[in-house]
Design an enzyme around this catalytic site. Structure first.
Site, PDB file in Angstrom:
ATOM      1  N   GLU A 200      63.925  19.400 -45.946  1.00  0.00           N
ATOM      2  CA  GLU A 200      64.835  18.342 -46.420  1.00  0.00           C
ATOM      3  C   GLU A 200      66.033  18.155 -45.492  1.00  0.00           C
ATOM      4  OE1 GLU A 200      63.178  20.348 -48.343  1.00  0.00           O
ATOM      5  OE2 GLU A 200      62.651  19.373 -50.225  1.00  0.00           O
TER       6      GLU A 200
ATOM      7  N   GLU B 115      58.416  23.001 -54.237  1.00  0.00           N
ATOM      8  CA  GLU B 115      58.994  22.891 -55.583  1.00  0.00           C
ATOM      9  C   GLU B 115      57.876  22.872 -56.630  1.00  0.00           C
ATOM     10  OE1 GLU B 115      61.462  19.337 -54.579  1.00  0.00           O
ATOM     11  OE2 GLU B 115      63.140  20.614 -55.173  1.00  0.00           O
TER      12      GLU B 115
HETATM   13  C1  1HE Z   1      53.091  11.609 -45.636  1.00  0.00           C
HETATM   14  C2  1HE Z   1      53.860  12.775 -45.871  1.00  0.00           C
HETATM   15  C3  1HE Z   1      54.948  12.652 -46.752  1.00  0.00           C
HETATM   16  C4  1HE Z   1      52.307  13.268 -44.464  1.00  0.00           C
HETATM   17  N1  1HE Z   1      55.181  11.444 -47.312  1.00  0.00           N
HETATM   18  N2  1HE Z   1      53.372  10.449 -46.213  1.00  0.00           N
HETATM   19  N3  1HE Z   1      58.252  16.929 -46.517  1.00  0.00           N
HETATM   20  C5  1HE Z   1      58.115  16.791 -45.218  1.00  0.00           C
HETATM   21  O1  1HE Z   1      59.062  16.592 -44.480  1.00  0.00           O
HETATM   22  C6  1HE Z   1      56.704  16.965 -44.683  1.00  0.00           C
HETATM   23  C7  1HE Z   1      56.261  15.746 -43.937  1.00  0.00           C
HETATM   24  N4  1HE Z   1      54.885  15.905 -43.442  1.00  0.00           N
HETATM   25  C8  1HE Z   1      54.608  16.677 -42.360  1.00  0.00           C
HETATM   26  O2  1HE Z   1      55.432  17.370 -41.782  1.00  0.00           O
HETATM   27  C9  1HE Z   1      53.177  16.630 -41.868  1.00  0.00           C
HETATM   28  O3  1HE Z   1      52.610  15.399 -42.287  1.00  0.00           O
HETATM   29  C10 1HE Z   1      52.290  17.796 -42.376  1.00  0.00           C
HETATM   30  C11 1HE Z   1      52.708  19.077 -41.708  1.00  0.00           C
HETATM   31  C12 1HE Z   1      52.324  17.933 -43.883  1.00  0.00           C
HETATM   32  C13 1HE Z   1      50.809  17.477 -41.987  1.00  0.00           C
HETATM   33  O4  1HE Z   1      50.739  17.212 -40.603  1.00  0.00           O
HETATM   34  P1  1HE Z   1      49.459  16.436 -40.015  1.00  0.00           P
HETATM   35  O5  1HE Z   1      49.602  16.389 -38.533  1.00  0.00           O
HETATM   36  O6  1HE Z   1      48.221  17.021 -40.587  1.00  0.00           O
HETATM   37  O7  1HE Z   1      49.527  14.946 -40.650  1.00  0.00           O
HETATM   38  P2  1HE Z   1      50.419  13.669 -40.202  1.00  0.00           P
HETATM   39  O8  1HE Z   1      49.747  12.984 -39.054  1.00  0.00           O
HETATM   40  O9  1HE Z   1      51.846  14.009 -40.079  1.00  0.00           O
HETATM   41  O10 1HE Z   1      50.264  12.749 -41.500  1.00  0.00           O
HETATM   42  C14 1HE Z   1      49.017  12.254 -41.906  1.00  0.00           C
HETATM   43  C15 1HE Z   1      49.284  11.132 -42.890  1.00  0.00           C
HETATM   44  O11 1HE Z   1      49.937  11.663 -44.047  1.00  0.00           O
HETATM   45  C16 1HE Z   1      50.220  10.080 -42.344  1.00  0.00           C
HETATM   46  O12 1HE Z   1      49.870   8.868 -42.964  1.00  0.00           O
HETATM   47  P3  1HE Z   1      49.115   7.692 -42.137  1.00  0.00           P
HETATM   48  O13 1HE Z   1      48.943   6.602 -43.127  1.00  0.00           O
HETATM   49  O14 1HE Z   1      50.006   7.357 -40.973  1.00  0.00           O
HETATM   50  O15 1HE Z   1      47.804   8.313 -41.683  1.00  0.00           O
HETATM   51  C17 1HE Z   1      51.569  10.515 -42.858  1.00  0.00           C
HETATM   52  O16 1HE Z   1      52.495   9.472 -42.972  1.00  0.00           O
HETATM   53  C18 1HE Z   1      51.161  11.016 -44.246  1.00  0.00           C
HETATM   54  N5  1HE Z   1      52.149  11.963 -44.769  1.00  0.00           N
HETATM   55  N6  1HE Z   1      53.353  13.786 -45.145  1.00  0.00           N
HETATM   56  C19 1HE Z   1      54.402  10.396 -47.042  1.00  0.00           C
HETATM   57  N7  1HE Z   1      55.718  13.696 -47.093  1.00  0.00           N
HETATM   58  C20 1HE Z   1      62.443  15.318 -55.037  1.00  0.00           C
HETATM   59  S1  1HE Z   1      63.117  15.614 -53.512  1.00  0.00           S
HETATM   60  C21 1HE Z   1      61.890  16.325 -52.577  1.00  0.00           C
HETATM   61  C22 1HE Z   1      62.302  16.327 -51.153  1.00  0.00           C
HETATM   62  C23 1HE Z   1      61.118  16.434 -50.226  1.00  0.00           C
HETATM   63  O17 1HE Z   1      60.027  16.770 -50.600  1.00  0.00           O
HETATM   64  S2  1HE Z   1      61.419  15.995 -48.604  1.00  0.00           S
HETATM   65  C24 1HE Z   1      59.796  15.878 -47.937  1.00  0.00           C
HETATM   66  C25 1HE Z   1      59.543  17.013 -47.129  1.00  0.00           C
END
Ligand code: 1HE
Length: 268
Positions: free
Chosen positions: A142, A122
């Site tokens: 989402e 977005e």
């Molecule tokens: C996060 C987030 C997040 C990572 N919010 N903390 N978005 C998603 O569903 C995407 C969610 N994220 C992922 O699928 C993956 O994290 C990634 C593909 C982006 C990266 O993978 P990777 O293996 O490099 O990292 P990881 O081990 O999953 O995450 C590393 C850290 O980033 C970890 O934090 P830590 O403190 O445990 O080390 C994760 O929690 C953090 N992290 N992504 C919070 N999204 C206005 S409405 C909008 C609607 C949406 O956007 S829905 C969200 C969709």
């Protein structure tokens, strides 16, 4: 009227001003994959509110680390346990930031790598130009997370890829990457090397245009898309009346008339 941007006020964004008027704004929470928490969106609202009045000629929007942006900060969303009204206001704040980007009149060029997902897509779709590298990929997860888009995807991503593909992406979590993503319109450029480098080149090019021309391109086109064809054509004429008679353009027109200006040629 003129505004100044105090870079020291920003911590979720790393901001860098260059002499040629190009500013680099980097989402700077790589350990959280640049997920958009409330504080980051507040900083985006602040920067993009000031930019049009602060002499910013073009912005390169980048993400620190291997991923551009993982979308909504899901952990913050979980911990806050928001009410419907709370989350509506979160979304309205996102819209404020993204509208200021799209309609603000300053060219915004996004440099994409890794995940450009959910709210990250977005955000990217609010930029005027998107440059992706070979690692970049696009998705709307989402549906799988029990959520719905709230940062403008129903409008901007649908504009880019069309309704059927947008719904498929949301229902099935389909991922687009590589040349196919460009063919669909998710990005305009795909590069072998660094997307940041190419985004900088494009930003420097755009920054050489007169600011009023860029204002029209990066504001009027989006506004006019929201109008009926009749009203849009009228608005276009009014904007062209102002832009195409600007005193600063006379030198450029004179250079064309005396044959010293570069001609438009096909790529070699
Ligand atoms: C996060 C987030 C997040 C990572 N919010 N903390 N978005 C998603 O569903 C995407 C969610 N994220 C992922 O699928 C993956 O994290 C990634 C593909 C982006 C990266 O993978 P990777 O293996 O490099 O990292 P990881 O081990 O999953 O995450 C590393 C850290 O980033 C970890 O934090 P830590 O403190 O445990 O080390 C994760 O929690 C953090 N992290 N992504 C919070 N999204 C206005 S409405 C909008 C609607 C949406 O956007 S829905 C969200 C969709």
């Amino acid at each position: 009227m003129a505004a100044t941007i105090d870079i020291s006020r920003f911590s979720n964004l790393a901001i860098e001003a260059h002499d040629d008027g190009v500013w680099v704004v980097t989402l700077n929470r790589p350990s959280k994959r640049n997920a958009l928490n409330e504080a980051t969106v507040d900083e985006m609202v602040e920067f993009f509110s000031l930019a049009p009045r602060a002499g910013v000629r073009a912005v390169v929007l980048a993400g620190a680390g291997d991923h551009f942006c993982a979308g909504l900060d899901l952990v913050e969303h979980h911990d806050e346990d928001r009410s419907p009204a709370d989350f509506m206001h979160v979304c309205l704040r996102w819209h404020e930031a993204f509208n200021k980007m799209e309609y603000g009149g300053v060219p915004v060029i996004a440099a994409l790598q890794g995940a450009v997902v959910g709210g990250g897509l977005e955000l990217a779709s609010s930029a005027h130009i998107r440059v992706m590298d070979q690692t970049a990929y696009f998705a709307l997860p989402e549906g799988q997370r029990g959520l719905f888009t709230g940062g403008g995807a129903t409008i901007r991503v649908t504009d880019l890829v069309g309704k059927a593909r947008m719904i498929d992406m949301m229902l099935t979590g389909r991922v687009y990457q590589g040349q196919e993503a460009v063919d669909l319109g998710l990005a305009q450029y795909i590069v072998e090397g660094s997307s940041l480098e190419t985004a900088m080149e494009l930003a420097r090019k755009a920054a050489q245009n007169l600011p009023l021309s860029n204002f029209a391109i990066c504001s009027a086109v989006s506004h006019i898309q929201n109008m009926s064809a009749m009203d849009g054509a009228y608005a276009e004429a009014v904007v062209a009346g102002v832009v195409n008679t600007q005193p600063d353009a006379r030198e450029r027109l004179a250079a064309f008339a005396d044959k010293s200006a570069a001609r438009v040629r096909p790529n070699a």
